[in-house]
Design a protein around this motif. Structure first.
Motif, mmCIF file in Angstrom:
data_model
loop_
_atom_site.group_PDB
_atom_site.id
_atom_site.type_symbol
_atom_site.label_atom_id
_atom_site.label_comp_id
_atom_site.label_asym_id
_atom_site.label_seq_id
_atom_site.Cartn_x
_atom_site.Cartn_y
_atom_site.Cartn_z
ATOM 1 N N LYS A 324 11.569 -7.799 0.520
ATOM 2 C CA LYS A 324 10.572 -8.742 -0.003
ATOM 3 C C LYS A 324 9.151 -8.242 0.239
ATOM 4 O O LYS A 324 8.281 -8.353 -0.626
ATOM 5 C CB LYS A 324 10.771 -10.120 0.641
ATOM 6 C CG LYS A 324 11.987 -10.875 0.146
ATOM 7 C CD LYS A 324 12.060 -12.261 0.775
ATOM 8 C CE LYS A 324 13.216 -13.055 0.232
ATOM 9 N NZ LYS A 324 13.289 -14.416 0.845
ATOM 10 N N ASP A 325 8.930 -7.687 1.437
ATOM 11 C CA ASP A 325 7.609 -7.164 1.763
ATOM 12 C C ASP A 325 7.239 -6.001 0.835
ATOM 13 O O ASP A 325 6.087 -5.895 0.396
ATOM 14 C CB ASP A 325 7.585 -6.706 3.214
ATOM 15 C CG ASP A 325 6.222 -6.179 3.633
ATOM 16 O OD1 ASP A 325 5.251 -6.966 3.585
ATOM 17 O OD2 ASP A 325 6.131 -4.987 3.992
ATOM 18 N N SER A 326 8.197 -5.154 0.518
ATOM 19 C CA SER A 326 7.947 -4.019 -0.375
ATOM 20 C C SER A 326 7.595 -4.508 -1.777
ATOM 21 O O SER A 326 6.679 -3.973 -2.425
ATOM 22 C CB SER A 326 9.176 -3.105 -0.437
ATOM 23 O OG SER A 326 9.457 -2.554 0.830
ATOM 24 N N LEU A 327 8.309 -5.528 -2.257
ATOM 25 C CA LEU A 327 8.008 -6.088 -3.576
ATOM 26 C C LEU A 327 6.605 -6.695 -3.616
ATOM 27 O O LEU A 327 5.860 -6.535 -4.592
ATOM 28 C CB LEU A 327 9.044 -7.160 -3.935
ATOM 29 C CG LEU A 327 10.448 -6.675 -4.326
ATOM 30 C CD1 LEU A 327 11.336 -7.893 -4.621
ATOM 31 C CD2 LEU A 327 10.379 -5.765 -5.540
ATOM 32 N N LEU A 328 6.247 -7.392 -2.534
ATOM 33 C CA LEU A 328 4.927 -8.022 -2.470
ATOM 34 C C LEU A 328 3.822 -6.973 -2.501
ATOM 35 O O LEU A 328 2.837 -7.110 -3.252
ATOM 36 C CB LEU A 328 4.821 -8.866 -1.202
ATOM 37 C CG LEU A 328 3.475 -9.579 -0.979
ATOM 38 C CD1 LEU A 328 3.181 -10.540 -2.131
ATOM 39 C CD2 LEU A 328 3.485 -10.318 0.354
ATOM 40 N N ARG A 329 3.991 -5.906 -1.715
ATOM 41 C CA ARG A 329 2.972 -4.841 -1.681
ATOM 42 C C ARG A 329 2.880 -4.126 -3.008
ATOM 43 O O ARG A 329 1.793 -3.696 -3.434
ATOM 44 C CB ARG A 329 3.277 -3.866 -0.532
ATOM 45 C CG ARG A 329 2.954 -4.457 0.835
ATOM 46 C CD ARG A 329 3.071 -3.459 1.974
ATOM 47 N NE ARG A 329 4.436 -3.078 2.237
ATOM 48 C CZ ARG A 329 4.902 -1.837 2.178
ATOM 49 N NH1 ARG A 329 4.096 -0.853 1.846
ATOM 50 N NH2 ARG A 329 6.167 -1.576 2.452
ATOM 51 N N TRP A 330 4.003 -3.985 -3.713
ATOM 52 C CA TRP A 330 3.994 -3.337 -5.032
ATOM 53 C C TRP A 330 3.243 -4.192 -6.049
ATOM 54 O O TRP A 330 2.458 -3.685 -6.846
ATOM 55 C CB TRP A 330 5.447 -3.108 -5.490
ATOM 56 C CG TRP A 330 5.572 -2.528 -6.864
ATOM 57 C CD1 TRP A 330 6.101 -3.112 -7.959
ATOM 58 C CD2 TRP A 330 5.124 -1.226 -7.298
ATOM 59 N NE1 TRP A 330 6.048 -2.278 -9.036
ATOM 60 C CE2 TRP A 330 5.440 -1.110 -8.659
ATOM 61 C CE3 TRP A 330 4.482 -0.181 -6.650
ATOM 62 C CZ2 TRP A 330 5.140 0.025 -9.397
ATOM 63 C CZ3 TRP A 330 4.190 0.964 -7.396
ATOM 64 C CH2 TRP A 330 4.520 1.060 -8.752
ATOM 65 N N LYS A 331 3.447 -5.509 -5.984
ATOM 66 C CA LYS A 331 2.725 -6.409 -6.897
ATOM 67 C C LYS A 331 1.225 -6.375 -6.624
ATOM 68 O O LYS A 331 0.406 -6.371 -7.537
ATOM 69 C CB LYS A 331 3.255 -7.837 -6.740
ATOM 70 C CG LYS A 331 4.652 -8.046 -7.305
ATOM 71 C CD LYS A 331 5.117 -9.486 -7.108
ATOM 72 C CE LYS A 331 6.514 -9.684 -7.664
ATOM 73 N NZ LYS A 331 6.992 -11.086 -7.459
ATOM 74 N N GLU A 332 0.873 -6.317 -5.329
ATOM 75 C CA GLU A 332 -0.540 -6.246 -4.973
ATOM 76 C C GLU A 332 -1.160 -4.938 -5.459
ATOM 77 O O GLU A 332 -2.320 -4.906 -5.914
ATOM 78 C CB GLU A 332 -0.701 -6.356 -3.448
ATOM 79 C CG GLU A 332 -0.354 -7.747 -2.901
ATOM 80 C CD GLU A 332 -0.385 -7.778 -1.399
ATOM 81 O OE1 GLU A 332 -0.430 -6.679 -0.771
ATOM 82 O OE2 GLU A 332 -0.341 -8.885 -0.825
ATOM 83 N N TYR A 333 -0.395 -3.869 -5.388
ATOM 84 C CA TYR A 333 -0.879 -2.570 -5.865
ATOM 85 C C TYR A 333 -1.121 -2.600 -7.369
ATOM 86 O O TYR A 333 -2.140 -2.090 -7.867
ATOM 87 C CB TYR A 333 0.145 -1.474 -5.505
ATOM 88 C CG TYR A 333 -0.167 -0.134 -6.110
ATOM 89 C CD1 TYR A 333 -1.129 0.693 -5.549
ATOM 90 C CD2 TYR A 333 0.514 0.295 -7.245
ATOM 91 C CE1 TYR A 333 -1.428 1.924 -6.112
ATOM 92 C CE2 TYR A 333 0.235 1.521 -7.818
ATOM 93 C CZ TYR A 333 -0.729 2.336 -7.239
ATOM 94 O OH TYR A 333 -1.027 3.551 -7.803
ATOM 95 N N LEU A 334 -0.201 -3.216 -8.118
ATOM 96 C CA LEU A 334 -0.345 -3.273 -9.572
ATOM 97 C C LEU A 334 -1.506 -4.164 -9.994
ATOM 98 O O LEU A 334 -2.110 -3.974 -11.056
ATOM 99 C CB LEU A 334 0.953 -3.817 -10.193
ATOM 100 C CG LEU A 334 2.200 -2.927 -10.084
ATOM 101 C CD1 LEU A 334 3.397 -3.627 -10.694
ATOM 102 C CD2 LEU A 334 1.955 -1.587 -10.801
ATOM 103 N N ALA A 335 -1.826 -5.148 -9.153
ATOM 104 C CA ALA A 335 -2.910 -6.084 -9.500
ATOM 105 C C ALA A 335 -4.296 -5.486 -9.288
ATOM 106 O O ALA A 335 -5.289 -6.028 -9.765
ATOM 107 C CB ALA A 335 -2.756 -7.356 -8.669
ATOM 108 N N VAL A 336 -4.381 -4.379 -8.555
ATOM 109 C CA VAL A 336 -5.686 -3.762 -8.279
ATOM 110 C C VAL A 336 -6.271 -3.134 -9.547
ATOM 111 O O VAL A 336 -5.593 -2.456 -10.282
ATOM 112 C CB VAL A 336 -5.541 -2.684 -7.171
ATOM 113 C CG1 VAL A 336 -6.882 -1.970 -6.989
ATOM 114 C CG2 VAL A 336 -5.103 -3.334 -5.891
#
Length: 336
Positions: A324-336
């Motif tokens: 879950k943490d990996s998915l969250l960080r990936w979404k945050e990366y894409l939102a940048v």
């Protein structure tokens, strides 16, 4: 072959035989082509075959007796399978049997274009803790000039799917299989051993080879080993994904039965390292020993290896949190 999961006496013992029955016996080989197979379980052992002949049963009973009387801990037969001359037995410490599950096996015919089981492989896979292991006992095409057919046999064996593997979905995305696989194929498994009579020969004249053996100049002779040459020069050889502990013993083929004399028949075959053990698993597999010893009942000398294998146990709760943490960080990366 012995495999130690922890330090001390090996947890898993794997025995692989080739040509356990005479392959020129037409009645035996004909039966192997046309008889159907059925499965049965006996005393916790998975046995796959049309039947266990008296010869296979005698070998299995002898191995069971030897393991029981010569080792300090109790072992249980967890798998047995045969196909014409091929025969595999897998023993595991009784104290460790609660760690193993999902044992599956497959018989792969490569003789006569896949119709005949005089050549081919027996594969057995199991899940121990949360690691997948696969053992492949093989007998490849024979002959000095059969390099390309042997290469093809390896590819066929490694590409064959396990039957009755529909429940592999229970393990998908749980870190048990590798390379995005689901355990259907041999190479999906985290740790693999590929061993047996691979039949690769030495490209030297007989007298030159005999002289090198007498002088223990194995390194000079290994330069002409067909399998070694293929591993170096053939990028398409499927066995390049595997490793082999360096060979320090004399060629294991071909001897006059009952003696230490290399083939004195009219054919006078060139000695060769036909019998090999290869492994795949990266740093998780550490070879401890690799040697051959004198048993004069066959024209081959048996080869054995001892390996230390690192297995893993996955905490599902922690794994879910990390995912879950990996998915969250990936979404945050894409939102940048």
């Amino acid at each position: 072959m012995a495999m130690a999961i922890n330090q001390g006496q090996a947890e898993i013992l794997v025995f692989g035989f080739q040509e356990l029955v005479e392959l020129d016996n037409t009645s035996v080989t004909a039966k192997s082509m046309f008889h159907s197979k059925r499965k049965k379980e006996k005393e916790g052992a998975v046995v796959t075959s049309s039947h266990i002949s008296h010869q296979y049963k005698a070998w299995q009973d002898k191995l069971d007796e030897f393991v029981g009387s010569n080792l300090s801990e109790r072992y249980r037969l967890v798998h047995s399978n045969n196909m014409v001359g091929l025969f595999t037995c897998v023993f595991m410490k009784e104290s460790e049997c609660n760690r193993v599950r999902d044992i599956k096996s497959s018989a792969i015919k490569t003789g006569l274009g896949g119709l005949h089981g005089n050549k081919g492989g027996l594969a057995v896979r199991m899940v121990v803790d949360d690691s997948s292991l696969c053992f492949v006992n093989c007998h490849l095409a024979a002959g000095q000039s059969g390099v390309l057919q042997r290469n093809s046999d390896i590819e066929t064996i490694l590409e064959t799917k396990f039957s009755d593997a529909s429940d592999n979905t229970n393990f998908t995305s749980k870190g048990i299989f590798v390379n995005g696989g689901d355990g259907t194929k041999i190479m999906d498994h985290e740790i693999c051993f590929f061993f047996g009579d691979m039949n690769y020969r030495i490209n030297r004249h007989r007298q030159v080879a005999i002289k090198a053996i007498e002088e223990n100049a194995f390194d000079q002779l290994l330069e002409y080993d067909q399998l070694g040459l293929q591993l170096k020069k053939n990028p398409g050889l499927r066995l390049r994904a595997f490793s082999e502990k360096p060979i320090t013993f004399a060629p294991t083929y071909k001897f006059d039965v009952g003696s230490d004399r290399y083939d004195s028949s009219d054919k006078k075959r060139v000695p060769a390292w036909c019998d090999r053990i290869f492994y795949r698993g990266g740093l998780k597999v550490v070879p401890a020993s690799y040697y051959s010893f004198s048993v004069r009942a066959s024209d081959h000398r048996p080869v054995t290896g001892v390996y230390s294998v690192q297995l893993k146990t996955i905490d599902p709760g922690k794994r879910k949190e990390v995912y879950k943490d990996s998915l969250l960080r990936w979404k945050e990366y894409l939102a940048v």
